[in-house]
Design a protein around this motif. Structure first.
Motif, PDB file in Angstrom:
ATOM      1  N   PRO A   1       0.812  -1.196  -0.042  1.00 48.71           N
ATOM      2  CA  PRO A   1       0.052   0.138   0.198  1.00 48.71           C
ATOM      3  C   PRO A   1       0.781   1.161  -0.140  1.00 48.71           C
ATOM      4  O   PRO A   1       2.032   1.258   0.589  1.00 48.71           O
ATOM      5  N   ILE A   2       0.379   2.367  -0.559  1.00 47.55           N
ATOM      6  CA  ILE A   2       1.059   3.638  -0.594  1.00 47.55           C
ATOM      7  C   ILE A   2       1.432   4.154   0.487  1.00 47.55           C
ATOM      8  O   ILE A   2       2.382   4.695   0.994  1.00 47.55           O
ATOM      9  N   ASP A   3       0.445   4.144   1.603  1.00 45.51           N
ATOM     10  CA  ASP A   3       0.515   4.753   2.854  1.00 45.51           C
ATOM     11  C   ASP A   3       1.027   3.922   3.820  1.00 45.51           C
ATOM     12  O   ASP A   3       0.509   3.809   5.083  1.00 45.51           O
ATOM     13  N   ILE A   4       1.943   3.089   3.574  1.00 47.84           N
ATOM     14  CA  ILE A   4       2.535   2.093   4.622  1.00 47.84           C
ATOM     15  C   ILE A   4       3.114   2.838   5.767  1.00 47.84           C
ATOM     16  O   ILE A   4       3.968   3.918   5.546  1.00 47.84           O
TER      17      ILE A   4
ATOM     18  N   THR B   1      -7.504 -23.137  24.514  1.00 53.30           N
ATOM     19  CA  THR B   1      -6.350 -22.749  23.608  1.00 53.30           C
ATOM     20  C   THR B   1      -6.740 -22.331  22.065  1.00 53.30           C
ATOM     21  O   THR B   1      -6.113 -21.814  21.714  1.00 53.30           O
ATOM     22  N   LEU B   2      -7.700 -23.172  21.467  1.00 49.77           N
ATOM     23  CA  LEU B   2      -7.746 -23.023  20.074  1.00 49.77           C
ATOM     24  C   LEU B   2      -8.347 -21.730  20.120  1.00 49.77           C
ATOM     25  O   LEU B   2      -8.126 -21.015  19.022  1.00 49.77           O
ATOM     26  N   SER B   3      -9.178 -21.186  20.879  1.00 44.81           N
ATOM     27  CA  SER B   3      -9.980 -19.757  20.561  1.00 44.81           C
ATOM     28  C   SER B   3      -8.900 -18.689  20.914  1.00 44.81           C
ATOM     29  O   SER B   3      -8.936 -17.751  19.993  1.00 44.81           O
ATOM     30  N   LEU B   4      -7.945 -18.883  21.758  1.00 46.86           N
ATOM     31  CA  LEU B   4      -6.946 -17.884  22.041  1.00 46.86           C
ATOM     32  C   LEU B   4      -6.183 -17.791  20.942  1.00 46.86           C
ATOM     33  O   LEU B   4      -5.485 -16.571  20.475  1.00 46.86           O
ATOM     34  N   ALA B   5      -5.734 -19.091  20.335  1.00 52.57           N
ATOM     35  CA  ALA B   5      -4.870 -19.103  18.989  1.00 52.57           C
ATOM     36  C   ALA B   5      -5.275 -18.341  17.814  1.00 52.57           C
ATOM     37  O   ALA B   5      -4.547 -17.625  17.182  1.00 52.57           O
ATOM     38  N   ILE B   6      -6.680 -18.581  17.768  1.00 56.73           N
ATOM     39  CA  ILE B   6      -7.379 -17.796  16.646  1.00 56.73           C
ATOM     40  C   ILE B   6      -7.679 -16.329  16.610  1.00 56.73           C
ATOM     41  O   ILE B   6      -7.200 -15.653  15.734  1.00 56.73           O
ATOM     42  N   LEU B   7      -7.600 -15.922  17.881  1.00 54.07           N
ATOM     43  CA  LEU B   7      -7.758 -14.683  18.069  1.00 54.07           C
ATOM     44  C   LEU B   7      -6.345 -13.955  17.812  1.00 54.07           C
ATOM     45  O   LEU B   7      -6.591 -12.935  17.335  1.00 54.07           O
ATOM     46  N   LEU B   8      -5.409 -14.665  18.404  1.00 56.12           N
ATOM     47  CA  LEU B   8      -3.895 -13.933  18.310  1.00 56.12           C
ATOM     48  C   LEU B   8      -3.683 -13.949  16.687  1.00 56.12           C
ATOM     49  O   LEU B   8      -3.105 -12.777  16.127  1.00 56.12           O
ATOM     50  N   CYS B   9      -3.960 -15.049  16.091  1.00 56.38           N
ATOM     51  CA  CYS B   9      -3.655 -14.838  14.646  1.00 56.38           C
ATOM     52  C   CYS B   9      -4.341 -13.703  14.026  1.00 56.38           C
ATOM     53  O   CYS B   9      -3.966 -13.093  12.808  1.00 56.38           O
ATOM     54  N   LEU B  10      -5.708 -13.809  14.373  1.00 58.13           N
ATOM     55  CA  LEU B  10      -6.593 -12.509  13.682  1.00 58.13           C
ATOM     56  C   LEU B  10      -6.004 -11.186  13.969  1.00 58.13           C
ATOM     57  O   LEU B  10      -5.937 -10.206  13.124  1.00 58.13           O
ATOM     58  N   LEU B  11      -5.526 -11.049  15.158  1.00 58.19           N
ATOM     59  CA  LEU B  11      -4.948  -9.574  15.744  1.00 58.19           C
ATOM     60  C   LEU B  11      -3.641  -9.365  14.959  1.00 58.19           C
ATOM     61  O   LEU B  11      -3.570  -8.221  14.474  1.00 58.19           O
ATOM     62  N   ILE B  12      -2.824 -10.521  14.691  1.00 52.59           N
ATOM     63  CA  ILE B  12      -1.597 -10.119  13.965  1.00 52.59           C
ATOM     64  C   ILE B  12      -2.047  -9.809  12.515  1.00 52.59           C
ATOM     65  O   ILE B  12      -1.448  -9.082  11.951  1.00 52.59           O
ATOM     66  N   GLY B  13      -2.857 -10.531  12.101  1.00 56.97           N
ATOM     67  CA  GLY B  13      -3.223 -10.133  10.494  1.00 56.97           C
ATOM     68  C   GLY B  13      -3.863  -8.633  10.538  1.00 56.97           C
ATOM     69  O   GLY B  13      -3.793  -7.917   9.531  1.00 56.97           O
ATOM     70  N   LEU B  14      -4.775  -8.414  11.539  1.00 56.39           N
ATOM     71  CA  LEU B  14      -5.428  -7.241  11.574  1.00 56.39           C
ATOM     72  C   LEU B  14      -4.216  -6.214  11.700  1.00 56.39           C
ATOM     73  O   LEU B  14      -4.457  -4.969  11.203  1.00 56.39           O
ATOM     74  N   SER B  15      -3.590  -6.277  12.493  1.00 56.71           N
ATOM     75  CA  SER B  15      -2.302  -5.226  12.585  1.00 56.71           C
ATOM     76  C   SER B  15      -1.525  -4.785  11.326  1.00 56.71           C
ATOM     77  O   SER B  15      -1.376  -3.762  11.298  1.00 56.71           O
ATOM     78  N   ARG B  16      -1.566  -5.820  10.509  1.00 60.42           N
ATOM     79  CA  ARG B  16      -0.896  -5.749   9.283  1.00 60.42           C
ATOM     80  C   ARG B  16      -1.600  -4.677   8.316  1.00 60.42           C
ATOM     81  O   ARG B  16      -1.205  -3.742   7.611  1.00 60.42           O
ATOM     82  N   ILE B  17      -3.079  -4.831   8.453  1.00 63.48           N
ATOM     83  CA  ILE B  17      -3.941  -3.883   7.684  1.00 63.48           C
ATOM     84  C   ILE B  17      -4.090  -2.451   8.520  1.00 63.48           C
ATOM     85  O   ILE B  17      -4.037  -1.551   7.887  1.00 63.48           O
ATOM     86  N   VAL B  18      -3.995  -2.435   9.620  1.00 58.50           N
ATOM     87  CA  VAL B  18      -4.153  -1.173  10.472  1.00 58.50           C
ATOM     88  C   VAL B  18      -3.145  -0.351  10.298  1.00 58.50           C
ATOM     89  O   VAL B  18      -2.916   0.917   9.935  1.00 58.50           O
ATOM     90  N   LEU B  19      -1.630  -0.944  10.298  1.00 56.96           N
ATOM     91  CA  LEU B  19      -0.467  -0.282   9.905  1.00 56.96           C
ATOM     92  C   LEU B  19      -0.150  -0.206   8.347  1.00 56.96           C
ATOM     93  O   LEU B  19       0.968   0.651   8.035  1.00 56.96           O
ATOM     94  N   ASN B  20      -1.094  -0.666   7.632  1.00 57.91           N
ATOM     95  CA  ASN B  20      -1.002  -0.293   6.043  1.00 57.91           C
ATOM     96  C   ASN B  20       0.055  -1.082   5.426  1.00 57.91           C
ATOM     97  O   ASN B  20       0.526  -0.631   4.523  1.00 57.91           O
ATOM     98  N   GLU B  21       0.563  -2.143   6.037  1.00 57.64           N
ATOM     99  CA  GLU B  21       1.730  -2.924   5.611  1.00 57.64           C
ATOM    100  C   GLU B  21       1.020  -3.756   4.360  1.00 57.64           C
ATOM    101  O   GLU B  21       2.068  -4.269   3.698  1.00 57.64           O
TER     102      GLU B  21
END
Length: 331
Positions: free
Chosen positions: A196-199, A240-260
């Protein structure tokens, strides 16, 4: 309240996504804890009924008489009790499905389908948040998928596997991480999609698929698999499964929020990570049937302390990496 929504629509949208995601995960976790065992028993009975019903079909009877070898092969693929039966069939079908989804996503990205329009809309929406106070929190979250933190976790896991005398587990972890990382690198070289341009944090690699999203599934998904296999408590396994899914989603979301990355980059990374995680789990289950891995070991107090020390060490290392390396990139 209305004025707040009008002044910060992006923050409100992000907050709603987080709230809805956590609420949905909590609801699924609650339902699984309450009804999961009964559902598994129901599925097991349904699978047995379906197997008997199919065996009585005239087509299957003819195959059994005319082609006994083929019938035996098909029967073995759905047999319980050994890895090459139903377990391998389910894992293989899952891999085929994930590959099909990834191929479809690649086609949409290459042909600039509607997913690209969505990518641009989400990216422009998130670029407004670059001066927001939530950025440091998402930088910390995204650092959990960084290369140094991943290497630290591999090192700690190697020590832990040696302590509990289960060295073969490390093979699965390495296959999941190295396989997914290599696949992601080659995909980036093939598609060469610009970021993205606004990285917000400058990166020098291509965009599709997201390496952080890939490693979140390949690494933390495998750690969750280990925790689930070692645990004897169904409730703890679900949490454990719920926590892992939440963590993965948060990491993925962080890349979108930071525009990476674009949204489709994250989806592609999740699919690649799932593919290699499934391959690694398949190997672990095969090794388990060969008696190479014992998931029913009794953990001593020092070993449990070592696990918690590792968790704290990873969190501290992530904070230091974010503070020393990531935050200066904001300037």
């Amino acid at each position: 309240m209305i004025a707040l929504i009008e002044q910060h629509p992006q923050l409100v949208s992000l907050g709603m996504v987080l709230i809805l995601t956590m609420a949905l995960l909590w609801l699924i976790q609650h339902l699984l804890i309450r009804y999961g065992k009964r559902l598994l028993a129901l599925l097991s009975r349904g699978e047995l009924w379906l197997r008997r019903h199919i065996a009585r079909l005239s087509l299957m009877v003819r195959i059994q008489h005319k082609y006994p070898a083929l019938f035996g092969f098909i029967t073995e693929r759905f047999a319980r009790g050994h890895f090459s039966g139903l377990i391998l069939t389910v894992l293989t079908l899952l891999n085929i499905y994930v590959l099909a989804l990834f191929a479809g996503l690649v086609e949409d990205v290459v042909e600039a389908d509607s997913i690209v329009t969505t990518d641009l809309f989400v990216s422009q929406h998130m670029s407004v948040l670059q001066d927001s106070s939530i950025v440091p929190a998402f930088i910390f979250i995204t650092s959990l998928g960084s290369t140094p933190v991943t290497c630290l976790i591999i090192l700690l896991m190697a020590i832990l596997c040696a302590v509990v005398r289960q060295p073969y587990i490390l093979i699965g972890l390495l296959i999941s991480i190295i396989g997914s990382t290599t696949f992601t690198f080659l995909s980036k070289m093939v598609f060469q999609r610009a970021r993205p341009i606004d990285i917000l944090l400058m990166e020098h690699t291509y965009s599709f698929p997201s390496g952080h999203a890939t490693i979140s599934i390949a690494l933390y998904g495998f750690l969750a698999y280990m925790a689930i296999r070692f645990s004897q408590s169904f409730i703890r396994q679900v949490r454990t499964l719920s926590l892992a899914i939440l963590l993965c989603l948060l990491i993925g979301l962080s890349r979108i929020v930071l525009n990476e990355h674009y949204l489709s980059d994250i989806m592609g990374g999740f699919l690649v990570g799932t593919l290699w995680l499934t391959i690694a789990i398949s190997l672990m289950e095969w090794l388990t049937t060969r008696g190479k891995i014992n998931w029913r070991i009794v953990w001593s107090a020092p070993q449990r302390y070592m696990v918690w020390f590792s968790v704290v060490a990873v969190l501290v290392a992530t904070f230091l990496y974010a503070t020393i390396y990531q935050f200066p990139l904001l300037g």
